[in-house]
Scaffold this active site. Structure first.
Site, PDB file in Angstrom:
ATOM      1  N   ARG A  88       0.828  -1.205   0.000  1.00 42.98           N
ATOM      2  CA  ARG A  88       0.000   0.000   0.000  1.00 42.98           C
ATOM      3  C   ARG A  88       0.865   1.260   0.000  1.00 42.98           C
ATOM      4  NH1 ARG A  88      -4.701   1.695   4.393  1.00 42.98           N
ATOM      5  NH2 ARG A  88      -5.095   3.768   3.515  1.00 42.98           N
ATOM      6  N   ASN A 143     -10.582  -3.967  -1.480  1.00 40.81           N
ATOM      7  CA  ASN A 143     -10.427  -2.887  -2.451  1.00 40.81           C
ATOM      8  C   ASN A 143      -9.496  -3.275  -3.602  1.00 40.81           C
ATOM      9  OD1 ASN A 143     -12.031  -0.811  -1.302  1.00 40.81           O
ATOM     10  ND2 ASN A 143     -10.480  -0.454   0.252  1.00 40.81           N
ATOM     11  N   CYS A 163     -19.075  -1.527   1.021  1.00 41.98           N
ATOM     12  CA  CYS A 163     -18.232  -0.405   1.430  1.00 41.98           C
ATOM     13  C   CYS A 163     -18.889   0.259   2.632  1.00 41.98           C
ATOM     14  CB  CYS A 163     -18.075   0.589   0.276  1.00 41.98           C
ATOM     15  SG  CYS A 163     -16.962   1.978   0.631  1.00 41.98           S
ATOM     16  N   HIS A 193     -16.112   4.186  -4.122  1.00 43.71           N
ATOM     17  CA  HIS A 193     -15.221   5.310  -3.842  1.00 43.71           C
ATOM     18  C   HIS A 193     -15.413   6.460  -4.832  1.00 43.71           C
ATOM     19  CE1 HIS A 193     -12.199   2.906  -1.157  1.00 43.71           C
ATOM     20  NE2 HIS A 193     -13.446   2.880  -0.721  1.00 43.71           N
ATOM     21  N   TYR A 239     -15.919  11.406   0.723  1.00 44.44           N
ATOM     22  CA  TYR A 239     -14.622  12.054   0.924  1.00 44.44           C
ATOM     23  C   TYR A 239     -13.604  11.610  -0.119  1.00 44.44           C
ATOM     24  CZ  TYR A 239     -14.581   7.859   3.932  1.00 44.44           C
ATOM     25  OH  TYR A 239     -14.746   6.595   4.440  1.00 44.44           O
TER      26      TYR A 239
END
Length: 418
Positions: A88, A143, A163, A193, A239
């Site tokens: 990540r 994800n 989610c 997202h 966000y």
């Protein structure tokens, strides 16, 4: 009901177990599965203590043997992170060299994650299908959820993507309105997202306009955007939309500070040390900083609805489009509010999207299609094509350099911990 958690060595797992202990009376057996045996032993033992503290009667055990763990499961929750936090951190870092946002799902790093993750998840899912009970559901929390769910559905699996963004908004809106969260039904729409809250119904009345009037400053701060953005849109964006509407600001900030992955790695190390304390029987407050707020409520509620243990609750899920958004093909995967039944999620009616939202959804959907193709078939040209189509990349020089960086850093990742 037997539930198998693939990626059970995650520091998230106690949050999920706490949810099952508080809300999941339908659970009779819970098995945590992860190849990281040392980590799994720590998380598993702590999870067992949580169940005992609540007096929950479910049997809990843990194993690194995927086939044994998923045998006869009614539900498989996939929450793995291929490559762990080190991967990540790399995903969040290399795009910054090209002036692109380093974000592990929304940004160019999301493609790197998809390339690693899709083949692993499809292998896991094929073994679930062979050994779990007929008709077992796969609940995907891995994800990039939209791309991974599309891969699972295209491969014929009985899967739904999950989610926690929408349930967080539901809780915040309910608090502002002074009602129970279950009283608020969101018009949540977009791609994973890349979603907007376009309405918040209480007793059939949309209360979102009043929320924007009364709490605009607070809501804008929560999604890290200027008030003008919310006022102009007339809704509350996720966000994650901040990476689109304020891209260059994020690049500047990320160039001069630690990545989210670095912070999460520090939190995880501390959490694992805390989990080793045999006196700890409740999830620590620090777990709330790990991310995934209300993850347990979202997962437990969805699983209960899919198995008929509640009154067909409304959940925000990743499902086939099937005409919901007319500008996308039916087999696209979208994220929307749906009433979950034993036959699967049934999407709630939606108002048509305005041009700006529809255009961005279509653009990102095009990128996701190419990303999935690259994950399934590989090759530099497919990776480059996906990056060229990404609205946060979209230029030849950047796409070409990012492709070379991504391929150069590519390696096989086996650690699953989310």
């Amino acid at each position: 009901m037997k539930i198998a958690v693939i990626g059970g060595g995650s520091t998230y797992t106690p949050e999920l177990v706490d949810g099952f202990a508080r809300l999941g009376s339908m659970v009779t057996e819970l098995v945590l599965i992860d190849p990281a045996a040392d980590r799994l032993e720590v998380v598993g033992a702590f999870s067992a203590r949580i169940l005992r503290q609540y007096g929950h009667p479910a049997k809990i055990w843990w194993t690194s043997d995927l086939d044994a763990g998923v045998t006869d499961a009614d539900v498989a929750v996939i929450q793995l992170r291929v490559g762990g936090q080190q991967a990540r951190i790399g995903d969040e870092t290399f795009p910054l060299e090209c002036g692109c946002v380093g974000q592990e799902t929304t940004g160019a790093g999301g493609l790197a994650k998809a390339l690693r993750t899709v083949p692993v998840v499809l292998d896991v899912a094929s073994r679930i299908r062979q050994r779990a009970k007929p008709g077992a559901w796969i609940v995907d929390f891995t994800n990039p959820v939209g791309i991974v769910t599309r891969a699972l559905l295209d491969a014929g699996h009985r899967a739904v993507g999950l989610c926690n963004v929408a349930i967080g908004f539901q809780r915040r809106f309910a608090a502002h309105l002074g009602v129970e969260p279950s009283a608020v039904t969101l018009e949540h729409v977009g791609l994973n997202h890349l979603t907007w809250e376009r309405a918040a119904f209480v007793d059939g009345v949309d209360r979102l306009p009043g929320l924007l009037d009364a709490h605009l400053s607070e809501l804008a701060a929560e999604v890290d955007l200027p008030e003008q953005v919310l006022r102009t849109l007339g809704n509350v964006p996720s966000y994650y939309l901040s990476y689109f509407y304020a891209h260059d600001r994020h690049v500047r900030e990320l160039m001069n500070g630690p990545t989210r992955g670095q912070r999460v790695a520090e939190i995880e190390a501390t959490l694992l040390e805390m989990y080793r304390d045999v006196a700890l029987v409740e999830k620590p407050a620090l777990l709330g900083e790990r991310g995934g707020a209300y993850y347990s409520e979202a997962a437990v509620g969805l699983i209960a609805s899919l198995h008929g243990f509640d009154d067909q609750g409304v959940h925000s899920v990743n499902v086939r489009n099937e005409g919901t958004l007319p500008f996308l093909p039916d087999d696209a995967v979208i994220e929307v509010s749906a009433r979950a039944t034993t036959k699967g999620p049934e999407v709630l009616p939606l108002n048509p999207l305005p041009p700006d939202l529809a255009g961005l959804v279509a653009h990102v959907w095009g990128y996701e299609e190419l990303a999935l193709d690259a994950a399934l078939r590989g090759g530099r040209e497919r990776v480059y094509h996906a990056l060229l189509a990404h609205p946060l990349v979209g230029q030849h020089d950047k796409a070409s350099l990012l492709t070379d960086r991504l391929i150069a850093s590519g390696r096989s990742h086996l650690a699953w911990a989310r």
